[in-house]
Design a protein around this motif. Structure first.
Motif, PDB file in Angstrom:
ATOM      1  N   ASN A  18     -44.634 -14.248  26.757  1.00 34.35           N
ATOM      2  CA  ASN A  18     -43.995 -15.716  28.234  1.00 34.35           C
ATOM      3  C   ASN A  18     -44.957 -16.582  27.769  1.00 34.35           C
ATOM      4  OD1 ASN A  18     -41.666 -14.310  28.812  1.00 34.35           O
ATOM      5  ND2 ASN A  18     -42.073 -13.176  30.843  1.00 34.35           N
ATOM      6  N   LEU A  21     -44.008 -19.184  25.254  1.00 34.58           N
ATOM      7  CA  LEU A  21     -42.825 -19.207  25.883  1.00 34.58           C
ATOM      8  C   LEU A  21     -42.414 -21.169  27.171  1.00 34.58           C
ATOM      9  CD1 LEU A  21     -39.759 -16.830  25.913  1.00 34.58           C
ATOM     10  CD2 LEU A  21     -40.009 -18.741  24.780  1.00 34.58           C
ATOM     11  N   SER A  27     -39.034 -23.935  26.750  1.00 31.49           N
ATOM     12  CA  SER A  27     -39.352 -23.503  28.018  1.00 31.49           C
ATOM     13  C   SER A  27     -38.146 -24.585  28.985  1.00 31.49           C
ATOM     14  CB  SER A  27     -40.705 -22.803  28.790  1.00 31.49           C
ATOM     15  OG  SER A  27     -41.125 -24.578  28.628  1.00 31.49           O
ATOM     16  N   LEU A  31     -31.508 -22.680  26.967  1.00 34.37           N
ATOM     17  CA  LEU A  31     -32.023 -20.789  26.489  1.00 34.37           C
ATOM     18  C   LEU A  31     -33.483 -20.439  27.291  1.00 34.37           C
ATOM     19  CD1 LEU A  31     -30.726 -18.382  24.673  1.00 34.37           C
ATOM     20  CD2 LEU A  31     -32.530 -19.661  22.881  1.00 34.37           C
ATOM     21  N   GLY A  32     -34.139 -21.162  27.088  1.00 35.51           N
ATOM     22  CA  GLY A  32     -35.631 -21.230  27.058  1.00 35.51           C
ATOM     23  C   GLY A  32     -35.964 -20.619  28.284  1.00 35.51           C
ATOM     24  N   LEU A  35     -34.655 -17.711  28.906  1.00 32.27           N
ATOM     25  CA  LEU A  35     -35.581 -16.164  28.149  1.00 32.27           C
ATOM     26  C   LEU A  35     -36.552 -15.378  28.597  1.00 32.27           C
ATOM     27  CD1 LEU A  35     -34.617 -15.166  24.947  1.00 32.27           C
ATOM     28  CD2 LEU A  35     -35.997 -17.163  24.141  1.00 32.27           C
ATOM     29  N   VAL A  36     -37.012 -16.582  30.110  1.00 28.02           N
ATOM     30  CA  VAL A  36     -38.287 -15.765  29.749  1.00 28.02           C
ATOM     31  C   VAL A  36     -38.387 -14.579  31.446  1.00 28.02           C
ATOM     32  CG1 VAL A  36     -41.033 -16.918  31.777  1.00 28.02           C
ATOM     33  CG2 VAL A  36     -40.293 -17.957  29.571  1.00 28.02           C
ATOM     34  N   LEU A  38     -35.317 -12.780  31.482  1.00 30.91           N
ATOM     35  CA  LEU A  38     -35.153 -11.699  31.108  1.00 30.91           C
ATOM     36  C   LEU A  38     -36.360 -10.985  29.639  1.00 30.91           C
ATOM     37  CD1 LEU A  38     -31.811 -13.100  28.713  1.00 30.91           C
ATOM     38  CD2 LEU A  38     -32.238 -11.329  30.948  1.00 30.91           C
ATOM     39  N   VAL A  39     -36.795 -11.476  29.120  1.00 28.22           N
ATOM     40  CA  VAL A  39     -38.123 -10.870  28.712  1.00 28.22           C
ATOM     41  C   VAL A  39     -39.174 -10.310  29.790  1.00 28.22           C
ATOM     42  CG1 VAL A  39     -40.226 -11.193  27.317  1.00 28.22           C
ATOM     43  CG2 VAL A  39     -38.684 -12.130  26.842  1.00 28.22           C
TER      44      VAL A  39
END
Lengths: 281, 263
Positions: A18, A21, A27, A31-32, A35-36, A38-39
């Motif tokens: 993260n 990212l 980021s 999507l980015g 994603l953060v 979600l991770v």
């Protein structure tokens, strides 16, 4: 113990991921941005699982996420029935009725200074009543089914909505109201074309607060009498039977429903108040 | 229009206006007598607190005189307001941020019940008049301050009232934008023949624009001098270097100073 070490290892790795990212250009993409968190969320679950397994925590204290997921998977019909009873029949109608009533009363208050002095204190008084005292009374009045839950939600939602709408109706600038006067606009015209649009940022603040209150109200009200289904009923009976995995399953559903309701309100807000400085991108 | 020229449009006789404030009554206007004729461009100039804005608001029925008579088109201001006798331009543009520029200009037309087709036609025409064609679909916050103020003038013009009241419309804009907008207002006035009431605290602006300059002074707000400008109707910007211009500006300045010595 190995489960614990694996979980900690994954946690550290995800942390590093993260950090990388959010520093990288990814980021900035759509999507980015997704994603953060979600991770992060996945990491919390993994760490939770590892802690419960590695330290051998009793399921009554804290079941592992996998156990909760398994319980959800086998109890889908029950969870759906509870969800429909509490959220679809209790929380959402109560939310709509409460917000609608607050809107009508806010207009009445706006039209008459007399009501402003009379109704606001009464609204304030009702809001100060403790829900655990009010809920049993409303259950007596409206019966065990969803009607009494909706009534509790109406009471909880009404006051924050009222305060926000009344404040919102004062939010237009004097010059904007003067303009309406110079065009010879009527009260209703001024209300529809100026004061309601100007009030929307306040209204949506109220709706966001009310959406979470509605859920709490509908669930807690079931503790004081309900049919043999409903999220609040299920939580209180399963606690008594030490079926904590079912309690957690209901909590998961409640959290999802609450986030979805809040997200829906926030989405409509973005669409309606696109012009407000806080929404301009 | 022409046959109505030099007919009185706005008449004030012995006008007094007292505000009741927490610190006691404040005399905002004292014994104001003034006649504004059809097609006049009248500037009100004076230091803050001299009642120039209050007088303009009284004409618009946004304030109500305590005593004296005030008529607009021969009727009380409230009646004139209901008949949509004037367009009002405030110090700030006051555009509604949830409406596009065209939507803002359309707003008074919607309220007054113009047909959809006529709304479109009038919106396009006044956008052209203030040189904002092509900006109709923008939102106010996407435009510069000068453009916003032009849009607000277009909005005041859209329903074709005979009187245009402007309260320091360019006060917040820089000198260069202000000069251009002044020129545009003059062109607009020449083209439409409207009666314009214009509040300002800039002497050059007042002298450049007006056919009649009303000098006011504070505590209590009153008229100290009314100057009929001998300048021609056609006014290029460099008229401001002419001798007549400087003489009128001088007289305005003297009037303002005399008002101050009175207290």
């Amino acid at each position: 113990m190995t489960a614990l070490w694996i979980a900690i290892g994954i946690w550290l790795a995800a942390w590093a991921l993260n950090v990388w990212l959010s520093a990288s250009p990814i980021s900035q993409t759509r999507l980015g941005k997704l994603l953060v968190p979600l991770v992060f969320g996945a990491t919390v679950l993994v760490l939770w699982e590892g802690l419960v397994r590695g330290l051998g925590i009793a399921p009554v204290i804290l079941p592992a996420p996998s156990a909760i997921a398994a319980k959800i998977a086998v109890s889908l019909p029950i969870l759906w029935q509870d969800f429909a009873q509490t959220i679809l029949k209790g929380a959402i109608p109560g939310f709509l009725i409460g917000a609608g009533a607050a809107f009508l009363v806010a207009i009445a208050i706006d039209r008459s200074p007399f009501l402003q002095r009379g109704l606001l204190p009464i609204g304030n008084f009702v809001a100060a009543l403790p829900i655990v005292g009010l809920a049993p009374i409303l259950v007596m009045w409206f019966g065990f089914d969803w009607q009494s839950k909706a009534a509790v939600v109406v009471v909880m939602v009404f006051f924050p909505m009222l305060v926000n709408i009344v404040a919102g109706l004062q939010a237009s600038e004097r010059m904007q109201r003067d303009l309406m006067a110079t065009w010879g606009a009527s009260y209703v015209q001024t209300l529809i074309k100026l004061r309601l649009p100007a009030a929307m940022p306040f209204v949506f603040n109220g709706l966001k607060i009310a959406s979470t209150l509605a859920l709490i109200g509908a669930i807690v009200a079931e503790f004081f009498g309900s049919p043999v289904y409903g999220m609040g009923f299920r939580i209180s009976t399963e606690v008594g039977r030490l079926g904590l995995d079912m309690v957690w399953a209901e909590i998961a559903v409640a959290a999802l429903a609450g986030s979805a309701l809040y997200g829906l309100v926030a989405l409509i807000e973005r669409w309606v108040t696109f012009w407000h400085p806080s929404q301009r991108h | 229009m022409k046959d109505k020229a030099s007919q009185p449009v706005i008449e004030a006789r012995g006008l007094n206006l007292v505000f009741q404030t927490a610190d006691g009554p404040v005399q905002a206007l004292k014994d104001v007598n003034l006649t504004i004729n059809q097609g006049d461009f009248v500037s009100f100039i004076g230091p803050s607190g001299c009642g120039k804005t209050t007088f303009l608001r009284a004409i618009a029925a946004l304030e109500h005189p305590t005593s004296g008579t005030l008529t607009v088109n021969g009727m009380p201001p409230d009646e004139a307001r209901r008949r949509r006798a004037y367009g009002y331009v405030f110090q700030a543009a006051g555009l509604y941020p949830w409406r596009t520029i065209a939507g803002n200009i359309r707003l008074p037309l919607e309220i007054m019940g113009f047909s959809r087709a006529e709304q479109d036609e009038r919106t396009a025409r006044v956008l052209d008049l203030v040189e904002l064609t092509g900006f109709g679909k923008k939102f106010p916050w996407q435009l510069s301050g000068g453009m916003q103020q032009r849009a607000s003038i277009a909005r005041a013009l859209a329903f074709d009232a005979d009187i245009l009241l402007m309260d320091e419309p360019f006060g917040a804009l820089d000198e260069i934008v202000r000069d251009r907008l002044n020129e545009e207002v003059l062109k607009l006035w020449a083209r439409t023949g409207k009666t314009i009431g214009f509040v300002t605290h800039s002497i050059p602006e007042a002298v450049y624009l007006s056919t009649k300059i009303v000098v006011m002074s504070p505590r209590p707000g009153r008229i100290t001098d009314v100057i009929d400008s001998p300048l021609p109707k056609e006014r290029p910007l460099d008229i401001r270097d002419s001798r007549e211009f400087i003489e009128i500006a001088h007289r305005v300045r003297e009037g303002l100073r005399a008002g101050h010595h009175d207290d």
